[in-house]
Design a protein around this motif. Structure first.
Motif, PDB file in Angstrom:
ATOM      1  N   LYS A   8       0.856  -1.183   0.000  1.00  0.00           N
ATOM      2  CA  LYS A   8       0.000   0.000   0.000  1.00  0.00           C
ATOM      3  C   LYS A   8       0.896   1.237   0.000  1.00  0.00           C
ATOM      4  O   LYS A   8       2.026   1.199   0.491  1.00  0.00           O
ATOM      5  CB  LYS A   8      -0.898   0.005   1.233  1.00  0.00           C
ATOM      6  N   ALA A   9       0.375   2.330  -0.530  1.00  0.00           N
ATOM      7  CA  ALA A   9       1.170   3.556  -0.601  1.00  0.00           C
ATOM      8  C   ALA A   9       1.657   3.979   0.786  1.00  0.00           C
ATOM      9  O   ALA A   9       2.796   4.425   0.955  1.00  0.00           O
ATOM     10  CB  ALA A   9       0.344   4.672  -1.239  1.00  0.00           C
ATOM     11  N   SER A  10       0.813   3.812   1.788  1.00  0.00           N
ATOM     12  CA  SER A  10       1.203   4.209   3.148  1.00  0.00           C
ATOM     13  C   SER A  10       2.319   3.314   3.688  1.00  0.00           C
ATOM     14  O   SER A  10       3.220   3.772   4.391  1.00  0.00           O
ATOM     15  CB  SER A  10      -0.010   4.160   4.084  1.00  0.00           C
ATOM     16  N   ASP A  11       2.273   2.011   3.343  1.00  0.00           N
ATOM     17  CA  ASP A  11       3.318   1.088   3.791  1.00  0.00           C
ATOM     18  C   ASP A  11       4.634   1.380   3.085  1.00  0.00           C
ATOM     19  O   ASP A  11       5.708   1.343   3.705  1.00  0.00           O
ATOM     20  CB  ASP A  11       2.903  -0.356   3.533  1.00  0.00           C
ATOM     21  N   LEU A  12       4.548   1.655   1.800  1.00  0.00           N
ATOM     22  CA  LEU A  12       5.752   2.005   1.048  1.00  0.00           C
ATOM     23  C   LEU A  12       6.396   3.250   1.637  1.00  0.00           C
ATOM     24  O   LEU A  12       7.617   3.312   1.824  1.00  0.00           O
ATOM     25  CB  LEU A  12       5.400   2.226  -0.419  1.00  0.00           C
ATOM     26  N   GLU A  13       5.575   4.237   1.964  1.00  0.00           N
ATOM     27  CA  GLU A  13       6.097   5.490   2.500  1.00  0.00           C
ATOM     28  C   GLU A  13       6.771   5.286   3.855  1.00  0.00           C
ATOM     29  O   GLU A  13       7.867   5.790   4.089  1.00  0.00           O
ATOM     30  CB  GLU A  13       4.969   6.512   2.632  1.00  0.00           C
ATOM     31  N   ARG A  14       6.151   4.525   4.759  1.00  0.00           N
ATOM     32  CA  ARG A  14       6.777   4.374   6.073  1.00  0.00           C
ATOM     33  C   ARG A  14       8.011   3.487   6.011  1.00  0.00           C
ATOM     34  O   ARG A  14       8.963   3.704   6.757  1.00  0.00           O
ATOM     35  CB  ARG A  14       5.770   3.857   7.102  1.00  0.00           C
ATOM     36  N   PHE A  15       8.030   2.520   5.074  1.00  0.00           N
ATOM     37  CA  PHE A  15       9.241   1.730   4.897  1.00  0.00           C
ATOM     38  C   PHE A  15      10.387   2.617   4.394  1.00  0.00           C
ATOM     39  O   PHE A  15      11.507   2.570   4.921  1.00  0.00           O
ATOM     40  CB  PHE A  15       9.009   0.579   3.913  1.00  0.00           C
TER      41      PHE A  15
END
Length: 280
Positions: A8-15
């Motif tokens: 998900k875009a949010s997971d990619l961003e926090r990673f």
């Protein structure tokens, strides 16, 4: 996670934010495929089926963070890379450093990042071949990197034809032994002359234990950082460099775009940067 289950875009961003905070390397949506492939590999290796569970493991287990960092580092190098700087080292930098030393005094050279060892070993070979005063001083060469797998390869000192392609044949014969399958291995005397240790450019605590150096080679890594990470890295390198010491950057990197704390030195073979002498 597999190819049918993208982050998900949010997971990619926090990673990406977490990787940046720990390494200074900047990634984002434009590198999604590159990121997802490496995350998926580590999820399979750890047996985690959900990204949230894997990310919790990544944040809590230093060994897993180390493995992930290793997966993202770029280890593209070879012997005698950017050899104009090696010429500058033997013709200009070290004579200037030696002028401030006495016979037998220590001169410390740091290759950071050192990848799989080609750069610090190149320095050692170049000095043996091209600096007549090499035996007059106690030259200590240290290679450091954030990638622990690369450091293990550096300590092993085994290289293929591509890594050796820039070396003259007689130099290869003098400093490398046949190792099978077309590979060559650094002779033991040379291998023992270079020290290897882990270090993270943007974490000063991992650099401070190495002490200070007269010369630092930090080439072709700052291009992977954003402005803030570059500034942190250069501040740490400034501290690691003795007053009057020199730092060599990659040919596409310019210190003047990052800080004014160093003085540009335009030697015949290369432009390098000097930490100013401490005020008297």
């Amino acid at each position: 996670m597999n190819a049918a289950e993208p982050l998900k875009a949010s997971d990619l961003e926090r990673f990406c934010d977490y990787l940046y905070q720990r390494t200074g390397m900047t990634y984002g949506e434009s590198k999604r495929y590159y990121i997802e492939r490496r995350v998926a590999d580590r999820m399979r290796a750890t047996g985690e089926a959900r990204f949230g569970d894997y990310f919790a493991r990544l944040r809590s287990e230093p060994a897993e963070l180390e493995a992930m960092i290793n997966a993202f580092t770029v280890n593209e190098t070879y012997f005698y890379r950017e050899d104009h700087q090696l010429r500058c080292l033997s013709r200009s930098i070290l004579p200037a450093v030696a002028a401030t030393k006495g016979p037998g005094d220590k001169i410390r050279i740091w290759s950071l990042p050192c990848s799989t060892g080609e750069e610090p070993y190149s320095i050692a070979i170049w000095l043996l071949e091209n600096w007549p005063m090499v035996d007059a001083y106690n030259v200590e060469i240290v290679g450091s990197d954030i990638d622990t797998e690369a450091l293990e390869a550096a300590r092993a000192g085994r290289y293929g034809e591509r890594a050796l392609s820039r070396l003259p044949a007689d130099v290869v014969d003098r400093y490398f032994e046949q190792a099978g399958e077309g590979d060559r291995e650094i002779i033991s005397d040379l291998k023992e002359s270079v020290l290897f240790s882990p270090a993270n450019l943007i974490e000063g605590s991992t650099l401070s234990g190495h002490g200070q150096f007269e010369v630092i080679f930090c080439r072709n890594v700052l291009i992977y950082f954003d402005d803030a990470a570059r500034a942190r890295a250069i501040d740490n390198l400034f501290t690691a460099l003795k007053p009057g010491g020199y730092i060599c950057l990659g040919h596409t990197e310019s210190m003047s775009r990052i800080t004014d704390r160093f003085r540009a030195c335009r030697f015949p073979d290369a432009v390098v940067y000097q930490r100013p002498e401490a005020p008297s």
